[in-house]
Design an enzyme around this catalytic site. Structure first.
Site, PDB file in Angstrom:
ATOM      1  CD  GLU A 415      -1.703  -2.427   1.460  1.00 26.47           C
ATOM      2  OE1 GLU A 415      -2.528  -3.333   1.278  1.00 26.47           O
ATOM      3  OE2 GLU A 415      -0.555  -2.630   1.931  1.00 26.47           O
ATOM      4  CG  ASP A 440     -11.279  -2.219   6.832  1.00 27.72           C
ATOM      5  OD1 ASP A 440     -11.704  -2.050   7.982  1.00 27.72           O
ATOM      6  OD2 ASP A 440     -12.029  -2.283   5.835  1.00 27.72           O
ATOM      7  CE1 TYR A 441      -6.623  -5.612   5.840  1.00 29.75           C
ATOM      8  CE2 TYR A 441      -7.846  -5.902   3.809  1.00 29.75           C
ATOM      9  CZ  TYR A 441      -7.536  -6.324   5.084  1.00 29.75           C
ATOM     10  OH  TYR A 441      -8.120  -7.441   5.612  1.00 29.75           O
ATOM     11  CB  ILE A 442      -5.911   3.153   3.411  1.00 25.25           C
ATOM     12  CG1 ILE A 442      -5.288   4.221   2.503  1.00 25.25           C
ATOM     13  CG2 ILE A 442      -6.364   3.758   4.747  1.00 25.25           C
ATOM     14  CD1 ILE A 442      -6.253   5.309   2.075  1.00 25.25           C
ATOM     15  N   PRO A 444      -0.999   1.286   5.950  1.00 23.27           N
ATOM     16  CG  PRO A 444      -0.463  -0.955   5.580  1.00 23.27           C
ATOM     17  CD  PRO A 444      -1.628  -0.027   5.683  1.00 23.27           C
ATOM     18  CG  HIS A 484     -12.476  -7.388   4.166  1.00 20.75           C
ATOM     19  ND1 HIS A 484     -12.033  -8.252   5.146  1.00 20.75           N
ATOM     20  CD2 HIS A 484     -11.633  -7.563   3.114  1.00 20.75           C
ATOM     21  CE1 HIS A 484     -10.978  -8.919   4.704  1.00 20.75           C
ATOM     22  NE2 HIS A 484     -10.716  -8.524   3.482  1.00 20.75           N
TER      23      HIS A 484
END
Length: 694
Positions: A415, A440-442, A444, A484
Site C-alpha cells: 500500500e 481497512d488496508y490503507i 500502511p 473489510h
C-alpha cells in the site's frame, strides 16, 4: 547479481587536474559553509539544519555527473550534490534562514530540502524529512520513465538518483521500493551514504547488515561499494553506476562509506555524544584525501591556497547577502494548499437521451476506460486489478486486455508503494489512477499520503502538486467483518492538502471520477461497496442513467437529492439531513415517514466541502441532522455539526443532531451484531422525531 567492491589506496588520481580542482573548490565551499554556520550560530541555529561535512566527496562525484534531463530525490545532508549541480551558496543560505527568495520552498522547509524545476538542472521534486520515505516516490519516478519509454512517449535515457542514508534502509518502505525496482527493472540509482551513525545510535545498534549486504536479497539489484571519502574512487564508481543504469535500464545500489565530521543536525551537536569517535572519523576527511591527490597530480600548495581563498570569499559574500535578504512574507503563509483545478463547472450530459442505466461499479469502470482511451499518460495499478481478475469487485474488468500490462497492472501487496509512487509518477508527467483494495488496508500507505503527497504543493510553493487519483472501496454491508467494512473518512479529512470524494450514485461516480483525474492534486475517492451493485434494499437509486463521455462534475459541489415541501418549510416543520454515501439511502427511507418535511443534502465531496450550500439550507430549515456511517465520537460528522452550531447558531431552532455507528473499534462479523452497530433508517426516524419536537 554478484556485488562489486572498489578498493582504493588513496594513491595518485587518474582524473584530470581540472576536474580535481573543480571538486576541491566545491569541497572547500561546502566545508567553509559548515564552519560559518557554526561560527554564526546566533543567526544560523534559528532553524535546524544539517550539512554534508564528511560526505562531500561522494556527493560531488554524483552531482558533477547527473544530466539536466535526469531526476533526483535527495536527503537533508546532500548540500554538496546541490553545489555540484550548480546551485550557489547564496541560494542554499536563503533556505537556511527561511528567506522569501529561497528557490526551493520560499522559507517553508528546512535547509537541504530542495524542490527544483529549473532549466539546465535535473528535476528534484519536494520530499519530506522522513528518512527513507523518498525511496518510494523516487522509484515511482523511475517507474514513470520506464512506462513513457516503453510507449515511445519519452526519448533518451534519463535516470533517477535516490539518495539515502544507510540507517534509513532499515525502513520497510525502502524494501517496497527495492522490490518494485527489481521486479520492473527500473532505471534508478540508489546512492547509500553510510557514516555508521543514525542520530546517537551506531550502525551496530541499528542494523544486522549494511545496505550493500541487505540489497543482496533483491534479485536483479546490481550492487557496488566505494570509499565515499575518496573523490577519485567515488567519481569512477558513480560513473560506472550511472552508465549501468542508463545502458541496462536496471537498478544499481552504490554503498559509500563516509566519515561524519559535522553534527547530525544543528539541534543534535556532535560533541554531545561522539567522544573519541570524532577523531577516528577525522582521519578520513575527504578534503585531506583530495589535497594529497592534487599535490601528487602536480598542483602546488599555493594554488590550493588560492582555490581555498576563492571559496572562502564566495561563502562570506553570499552569507552577507543572504542575511540582508528579505524574510518570507507572512501574508503569503497560506498560498498553494492546492494547485488550481481546471474543472470548475459541470459539463457534458448527465442524462443523455436513450442512454441506459448503469450500476456504480460499472460507471467507475467506464470512467477509467474512457480516461485510458483518451489520455496516453494515464495508467492504473493496484492489487489484483490486472488482466487475470480485473479487481476483486470487477471494477477493472477488461482494462488490462484493452490497454496492456504496462498501463494496467498488479502491484505486490504494498500500500505504501501504491500511494507514494504517485508522487514520483506525477513529477515525471504520468497521471496515475491507483487502488487500495479495502479502506481497512490503507494504513500502511498513510505515511506516504501525509508526508510525501499532501505537503508537496504547499512546501514547493506550487512547483510540485501531486496529481493522483486514489480509489478506495469502503463501508460495511452483509457480514463483511472487521477488516473489510471500515470507514476512514475522518482520518483522511485531518490531512490537509488532499481532496476526499464520496459519491452515492453512478452518475456522480462517473462525473467525479473524471474531475478527480483532471484535478492536479491528490484525490482520494471513497467508493461504498454496498452501493456498487444496488443489490441492498433501498439502494436502487444508486443505479442511474449513464452520463456521456464528456461529463465532468466539479469537486466541492453538494446536491439536494430531496426537497421539503414549501408548505412544511413555511410552517417550520422540516429537518435538513446532511449526509453522503450510504447515508443518502438511510435518509431517503426515513424521509418516507415524514411527508414533505425532509430535505437531504448529498455532500458528494467531503474536502472541499460545499459550505455555501450547507449554510444556506441550514438557514432555511433551522433543524439539522448530520448522518454518517462512521462511529460518531470525534468524527467528521461531529466536527461538521460543531461547525454548523458555531457558524449558524442564530439560524438554529434545535441542537444539531448526529447519527452514526456505535463507538466501537470495528464492525463485527455477525450480521445481527453488524446491524446493531450501524445506522439505519429506523435510527434516523427516531432522531428526526426528536428534532421535530423542538
Amino acid at each position: 547479481m554478484a556485488g562489486k567492491a572498489i578498493k582504493v589506496q588513496h594513491g595518485k588520481s587518474t582524473l584530470k587536474p581540472a576536474l580535481l580542482k573543480q571538486a576541491y573548490k566545491l569541497m572547500k565551499t561546502a566545508e567553509r559553509m559548515a564552519r560559518l554556520y557554526d561560527e554564526q550560530r546566533e543567526i544560523c541555529a534559528k532553524y535546524v539544519h544539517s550539512t554534508s561535512r564528511g560526505h562531500e566527496a561522494i556527493q560531488l562525484a554524483v552531482g558533477l555527473q547527473l544530466k539536466a534531463y535526469d531526476y533526483a530525490s535527495l536527503y537533508y545532508r546532500d548540500e554538496s550534490i546541490l553545489l555540484a549541480l550548480g546551485l550557489q551558496p547564496y541560494e542554499l543560505m536563503l533556505q537556511l534562514m527561511a528567506k522569501a527568495d529561497d528557490p526551493f520552498t520560499g522559507g517553508r522547509s528546512y535547509y537541504g530540502h530542495p524542490a527544483l524545476k529549473r532549466e539546465g538542472f535535473p528535476i528534484i521534486p519536494h520530499q519530506s524529512s522522513a528518512t527513507g520515505m523518498q525511496a518510494i516516490p523516487a522509484t515511482g519516478m523511475a517507474h514513470a520513465i520506464s512506462y513513457l519509454q516503453s510507449t515511445k512517449q519519452l526519448k533518451g535515457k534519463p535516470i533517477v538518483l535516490c539518495s539515502l542514508g544507510d540507517g534509513s534502509v532499515t525502513e520497510g518502505e525502502v524494501a517496497e521500493a527495492f522490490q518494485m525496482a527489481v521486479l520492473k527493472s527500473l532505471p534508478i540509482f540508489y546512492l547509500v551514504q553510510d557514516n555508521e551513525w543514525g542520530i546517537s545510535a551506531t550502525g551496530n545498534e541499528m542494523r544486522a547488515m549494511n545496505a550493500y549486504e541487505y540489497a543482496a536479497g533483491f534479485k536483479g539489484m546490481h550492487r557496488m561499494q566505494v570509499d565515499g571519502a575518496d573523490f577519485t574512487a567515488s567519481f569512477q564508481a558513480v560513473e560506472e553506476a550511472i552508465a549501468y543504469v542508463r545502458n541496462n535500464q536496471a537498478p544499481v545500489l552504490l554503498h559509500a562509506t563516509c566519515p561524519l565530521l559535522g553534527h547530525h543536525t544543528s539541534g543534535v551537536r556532535k560533541e554531545w555524544y561522539r567522544g573519541d569517535d570524532l577523531n577516528v572519523h577525522a582521519k578520513r576527511d575527504p578534503i585531506a584525501v583530495l589535497e594529497k591527490q592534487l599535490t601528487e597530480s602536480g598542483i602546488s600548495k599555493a594554488e590550493l591556497k588560492s582555490i581555498e581563498s576563492e571559496a572562502d570569499q564566495l561563502v562570506l559574500a553570499d552569507f552577507e547577502k543572504a542575511v540582508a535578504a528579505a524574510d518570507a512574507d507572512a501574508h503569503d503563509f497560506d498560498s498553494h494548499e492546492f494547485a488550481p483545478t481546471p474543472i470548475t463547472e459541470e459539463t457534458g450530459k448527465r442524462s443523455p437521451a436513450k442512454a441506459a442505466k448503469v450500476i456504480m461499479v460499472d460507471a467507475a469502470l467506464h470512467a477509467v476506460d474512457e480516461i485510458l482511451k483518451t489520455e496516453p499518460t494515464a495508467i492504473f495499478y493496484g492489487q489484483d486489478v490486472g488482466g487475470r481478475l480485473g479487481g476483486v469487485f470487477r471494477e477493472a474488468a477488461t482494462l488490462a486486455q484493452k490497454y496492456g500490462d504496462e498501463r494496467v497492472f498488479n502491484t505486490p501487496i504494498q500500500e505504501a508503494y501504491i500511494i507514494g509512487s504517485t508522487a514520483g509518477m506525477s513529477a515525471v508527467g504520468v497521471k496515475p489512477i491507483v487502488e487500495i483494495q479495502f479502506a481497512d488496508y490503507i494504513w500502511p500507505g498513510l505515511n506516504q499520503l501525509v508526508e510525501e503527497l499532501s505537503k508537496s504543493c504547499y512546501l514547493s510553493k506550487g512547483k510540485f502538486p501531486v496529481q493522483a487519483l486514489i480509489r478506495v472501496p469502503i463501508g460495511a454491508y452483509g457480514g463483511g467483518g472487521p477488516y473489510h467494512s471500515g470507514s476512514i473518512e475522518s482520518t483522511l479529512l485531518t490531512i490537509r492538502g488532499i481532496k476526499v470524494v464520496y459519491p452515492s450514485n453512478a452518475a456522480d461516480m462517473k462525473g467525479l471520477m473524471k474531475a478527480a483525474f483532471h484535478d492536479p492534486n491528490p484525490v482520494v475517492m471513497l467508493e461504498h461497496k454496498g452501493l456498487y451493485w444496488s443489490k441492498l434494499p433501498g439502494t436502487a437509486d444508486a443505479k442511474t442513467i449513464e452520463p456521456d463521455e464528456d461529463y465532468l462534475l466539479p469537486l466541492g459541489k453538494g446536491n439536494i437529492v430531496l426537497h421539503a415541501s414549501a408548505e412544511k418549510l413555511a410552517a417550520s416543520e422540516t429537518v435538513l439531513i446532511i449526509t453522503y454515501g450510504m447515508g443518502v439511502y438511510w435518509a431517503r427511507e426515513a424521509a418516507t415517514e415524514f411527508a414533505g418535511q425532509i430535505e437531504i443534502i448529498d455532500l458528494r465531496t467531503l474536502n472541499p466541502i460545499d459550505w455555501d450550500l450547507i449554510a444556506d439550507r441550514v438557514k432555511q430549515h433551522g433543524r439539522v441532522l448530520v448522518l454518517t456511517e462512521e462511529p460518531v465520537l470525534n468524527s467528521f460528522a461531529e466536527s461538521l455539526a460543531g461547525r454548523i452550531s458555531q457558524r449558524c447558531f442564530t439560524d438554529l431552532d434545535a441542537p444539531v443532531s448526529v447519527v452514526g455507528s456505535a463507538n466501537l473499534p470495528a464492525v463485527p462479523l455477525n450480521m445481527a451484531l453488524e446491524k446493531m452497530m450501524l445506522p439505519n433508517a429506523g435510527k434516523v426516524v427516531e432522531e428526526i422525531g426528536k428534532l421535530l419536537k423542538w
